[in-house]
Design an enzyme around this catalytic site. Structure first.
Site, PDB file in Angstrom:
ATOM      1  CB  CYS A 187       1.723   7.321   1.667  1.00  0.00           C
ATOM      2  SG  CYS A 187       1.724   5.944   2.814  1.00  0.00           S
ATOM      3  CB  CYS A 233       2.514   6.961   6.397  1.00  0.00           C
ATOM      4  SG  CYS A 233       3.728   5.865   5.625  1.00  0.00           S
ATOM      5  CG  ASP A 279     -11.243  -0.474   1.132  1.00  0.00           C
ATOM      6  OD1 ASP A 279     -11.951   0.418   0.596  1.00  0.00           O
ATOM      7  OD2 ASP A 279     -10.128  -0.793   0.706  1.00  0.00           O
ATOM      8  CG  HIS A 314       6.258   4.188   3.120  1.00  0.00           C
ATOM      9  ND1 HIS A 314       4.982   4.496   2.717  1.00  0.00           N
ATOM     10  CD2 HIS A 314       7.009   4.107   2.000  1.00  0.00           C
ATOM     11  CE1 HIS A 314       4.960   4.616   1.401  1.00  0.00           C
ATOM     12  NE2 HIS A 314       6.184   4.386   0.947  1.00  0.00           N
ATOM     13  CG  ASN A 346      -4.389  -4.484  -6.038  1.00  0.00           C
ATOM     14  OD1 ASN A 346      -4.635  -5.551  -6.575  1.00  0.00           O
ATOM     15  ND2 ASN A 346      -5.304  -3.757  -5.445  1.00  0.00           N
ATOM     16  N   GLY A 390      -2.654  -2.667 -10.534  1.00  0.00           N
ATOM     17  CA  GLY A 390      -3.752  -1.896  -9.972  1.00  0.00           C
ATOM     18  C   GLY A 390      -3.442  -1.227  -8.648  1.00  0.00           C
ATOM     19  CG  HIS A 400      -2.624  -1.729   0.511  1.00  0.00           C
ATOM     20  ND1 HIS A 400      -1.777  -0.993  -0.300  1.00  0.00           N
ATOM     21  CD2 HIS A 400      -3.788  -1.833  -0.175  1.00  0.00           C
ATOM     22  CE1 HIS A 400      -2.392  -0.659  -1.411  1.00  0.00           C
ATOM     23  NE2 HIS A 400      -3.631  -1.168  -1.368  1.00  0.00           N
ATOM     24  CG  HIS A 408      -7.234  -4.891  -0.851  1.00  0.00           C
ATOM     25  ND1 HIS A 408      -8.010  -3.783  -0.585  1.00  0.00           N
ATOM     26  CD2 HIS A 408      -6.194  -4.467  -1.609  1.00  0.00           C
ATOM     27  CE1 HIS A 408      -7.458  -2.728  -1.171  1.00  0.00           C
ATOM     28  NE2 HIS A 408      -6.358  -3.111  -1.787  1.00  0.00           N
TER      29      HIS A 408
END
Length: 110
Positions: free
Chosen positions: A2, A5, A28, A44, A83, A89, A96, A98
């Site tokens: 991903c 990762c 971001d 992960h 999310n 979403g 993760h 935000h």
């Protein structure tokens, strides 16, 4: 592998703010607030539910790191968003957080 990762192992560059052996924070690439930072575990885990079940100590460390990064970046008022799942979403299946701040945030978020 991903994208998070790949950022964690350094094969994809990121504007890294802070990190330790277990977690890292980076800006971001598509910010939705003046301060928009993503915090991930280096290992992960697909979402926050799985992380809290598999490694509750790491989940706590991740949240502590979120607070540390927000303080380091002088973000006084902020929102932390996880999310989870399609309806939540989530677009990257690697847990993760935000950190959103730098302006007045409205409620409800949308």
């Amino acid at each position: 592998m991903c994208i998070f990762c790949s950022i964690s192992d350094g094969s994809i560059p990121a504007d890294v703010i802070a990190g330790d052996e277990r977690v890292m924070a980076f800006r971001d690439i598509s910010p939705v607030a003046p301060s928009h930072i993503v915090v991930i575990p280096r290992d992960h885990h697909p979402n926050i539910v799985e992380l809290t079940q598999a490694d509750p100590e790491l989940a706590g460390h991740l949240m502590s790191f979120v607070a540390r990064v927000a303080t380091q970046e002088n973000i006084n008022g902020f929102r932390v968003v996880f999310n989870t799942g399609d309806d939540g979403g989530q677009t990257v299946e690697h847990v993760h957080a935000h950190i959103l701040g730098g302006r007045s945030l409205q409620w409800p978020p949308g």
